[in-house]
Enzyme design. Structure first.
Site, short mmCIF file in Angstrom:
data_model
loop_
_atom_site.label_atom_id
_atom_site.label_comp_id
_atom_site.label_asym_id
_atom_site.label_seq_id
_atom_site.Cartn_x
_atom_site.Cartn_y
_atom_site.Cartn_z
N SER A 97 8.89 16.73 -28.06
CA SER A 97 9.66 16.86 -26.82
C SER A 97 11.08 17.32 -27.15
CB SER A 97 9.71 15.50 -26.11
OG SER A 97 10.52 15.57 -24.97
N GLY A 98 11.61 18.24 -26.34
CA GLY A 98 12.94 18.79 -26.63
C GLY A 98 14.08 17.84 -26.31
N HIS A 99 13.99 17.16 -25.15
CA HIS A 99 15.17 16.40 -24.71
C HIS A 99 15.37 15.11 -25.48
CE1 HIS A 99 13.26 13.43 -21.76
NE2 HIS A 99 12.26 14.20 -22.08
N THR A 114 4.67 31.42 -17.09
CA THR A 114 5.85 32.03 -17.71
C THR A 114 6.66 30.97 -18.45
OG1 THR A 114 5.89 33.67 -15.96
CG2 THR A 114 7.92 33.40 -17.22
N CYS A 170 10.40 6.19 -17.70
CA CYS A 170 9.26 6.50 -16.83
C CYS A 170 8.76 5.27 -16.09
CB CYS A 170 8.13 7.11 -17.64
SG CYS A 170 7.71 6.08 -19.03
N1 PLP Z 1 5.88 10.14 -25.55
C1 PLP Z 1 6.85 9.27 -25.88
C2 PLP Z 1 6.65 8.37 -27.05
C3 PLP Z 1 8.01 9.20 -25.12
O1 PLP Z 1 8.95 8.32 -25.43
C4 PLP Z 1 8.15 10.06 -23.99
C5 PLP Z 1 9.33 9.97 -23.13
O2 PLP Z 1 9.97 8.95 -23.05
C6 PLP Z 1 7.12 10.95 -23.71
C7 PLP Z 1 6.00 10.98 -24.50
C8 PLP Z 1 7.21 11.90 -22.53
O3 PLP Z 1 8.15 12.90 -22.85
P1 PLP Z 1 8.59 14.04 -21.83
O4 PLP Z 1 9.72 13.47 -21.07
O5 PLP Z 1 9.01 15.18 -22.71
O6 PLP Z 1 7.42 14.39 -21.00
#
Ligand code: PLP
Length: 394
Positions: free
Chosen positions: A209-211, A247, A335
């Protein structure tokens, strides 16, 4: 002040310059058009996408045989990986209920929710629980003798505790017992902070993941190992070698590549910055709040993550109080914000619901402005003391 870097690491200062300053930003992205177009504007974008792919590939030591497919984030990469057995099953001629997907109870919801969906579609889904010391042992994947897994998915670093899972050991044990199983690893939190090479992990599919490393939000990647039968989740155009239609998110991808370059060239310095900040936080809280409890401190961990309990203090209230002080902190993964249920990870690791409700996650960046971290910690101590006093008086 971001003490919630596992939710999103702030945009790296190097990227701010490259992407948004009048000079850097214009140079990087001027004249870019659709990366799939044949004209010069398209080719310019295509070159930037490929440069970013190479930068991320270098960070994790990818070879030419492995493919890095850009996605909208780790969530999409995890979903793509987990649904591969669903799409593959027609080829394998096996009934879904004959095939299992094995994962752990420590996974992120972007693994657990697709697993629930796959279970509804007939796949047997097995979640391995950690042992009494909180570890996931490779042997626990073989407890159910009759199961032959189509896919095994294990995260490299847990987002709530920072715990590192023994992915290489699990992968090699699973591979020798079940040579046909696909192995997937969610390394969204480990990237950069816990340096690794793709080949060290021994998996087929890897989520990034980038962020989480200071790139823009909305970009991630799925690495597909040499000759691995992954299947796209999205169908449409032939982008990303036919593995992900749509895209490309050009600005996001460019930012991800730049961030990967920063974490590669300054790896030692950044990891050192993360761990010295973590040590500072630990010392400061121990000195000023003797009753503080640091959860899950044994075993290998990310250098930036602390799971901290303040007995008698509501973590949710503390998050709000600190927000008013300008300090961003989490009582659970982003999340899960707004969900009333206590964290499944902390419960699985042995905390009771009351203890979970007193636990915050502090996840740090490598650099803060001078004195800013101590100022934030002073605010944290002040809020904890005030909340404990108010509670005592109530
Ligand atoms: N997997 C893990 C272990 C994470 O901590 C997160 C985000 O908190 C994700 C997946 C989901 O990442 P994204 O926000 O890039 O969808």
């Amino acid at each position: 002040m971001n003490l919630d870097a596992n939710a999103s690491y702030s945009l790296l200062p190097e990227l701010r310059l490259e992407l948004f300053s009048a000079k850097g930003g214009k140079e990087a992205l001027e004249g870019t058009l659709n990366p799939s177009s044949v004209h010069r504007g398209g080719q310019r974008s295509r070159a930037l996408v490929e440069e970013a792919r190479a930068q991320i590939g270098q960070l994790i030591g990818l070879s030419r045989q492995e493919h890095l497919v850009f996605t909208s984030g780790a969530t999409e990469a995890n979903n793509t990986a987990l649904f591969a057995p669903f799409w593959n099953r027609v080829k394998s001629n096996k009934l879904p209920e004959e095939q299992a997907i094995i994962s752990t109870r420590l996974e992120h919801p972007s693994v657990l929710a697709p697993l629930r969906r796959l279970a509804a579609l007939g796949f047997k889904s097995i979640l391995i629980a950690p042992d009494s010391s909180g570890r996931i042992s490779p042997d626990s994947f073989f407890e159910n003798e009759r199961v032959s897994p189509a896919l095994v998915s294990v995260m490299l670093a847990n987002n709530e505790t920072g715990q590192i899972l023994p992915v290489p050991e699990i992968a090699s044990a699973v591979r020798s017992r079940f040579p046909g199983a696909l192995l997937h690893c969610d390394a969204a939190q480990a990237l950069g902070k816990f340096p690794f090479k793709f080949s060290d992990l021994g998996v087929d599919l890897l989520t990034l993941s980038g962020h989480k490393i200071g790139a823009l939000m909305g970009v991630g990647a799925l690495v597909i190992g040499a000759g691995v039968a992954s299947q796209p989740l999205l169908y449409g155009g032939a982008q990303e070698m036919g593995q992900r239609a749509g895209t490309e998110n050009l600005v996001g991808i460019v930012s991800f590549g730049l961030a990967a370059g920063v974490w590669r060239t300054k790896s030692a310095e950044l990891v050192q910055g993360l761990s010295s900040n973590r040590n500072l936080v630990r010392r400061y809280l121990q000195d000023n709040l003797p009753e503080v409890i640091f959860n899950f401190e044994s075993g290998p961990k990310l250098p930036n993550t602390l799971s901290v309990r303040f007995p008698g203090v509501s973590a949710d209230d503390l998050v709000v109080a600190l927000d008013l002080e300008g300090v961003c902190i989490a009582s659970g993964p982003a999340c899960a914000a707004g969900k009333p249920e206590p964290s499944h990870v902390l419960l699985t690791l042995g905390l009771d619901p009351a203890q979970v409700s007193e636990t915050i996650r502090i996840s740090l960046e490598a650099y803060y402005d001078a004195g800013a971290l101590e100022q934030a910690l002073a605010a944290l101590v002040k809020c904890v003391k005030r909340m404990r006093k108010t509670r005592g008086e109530a």
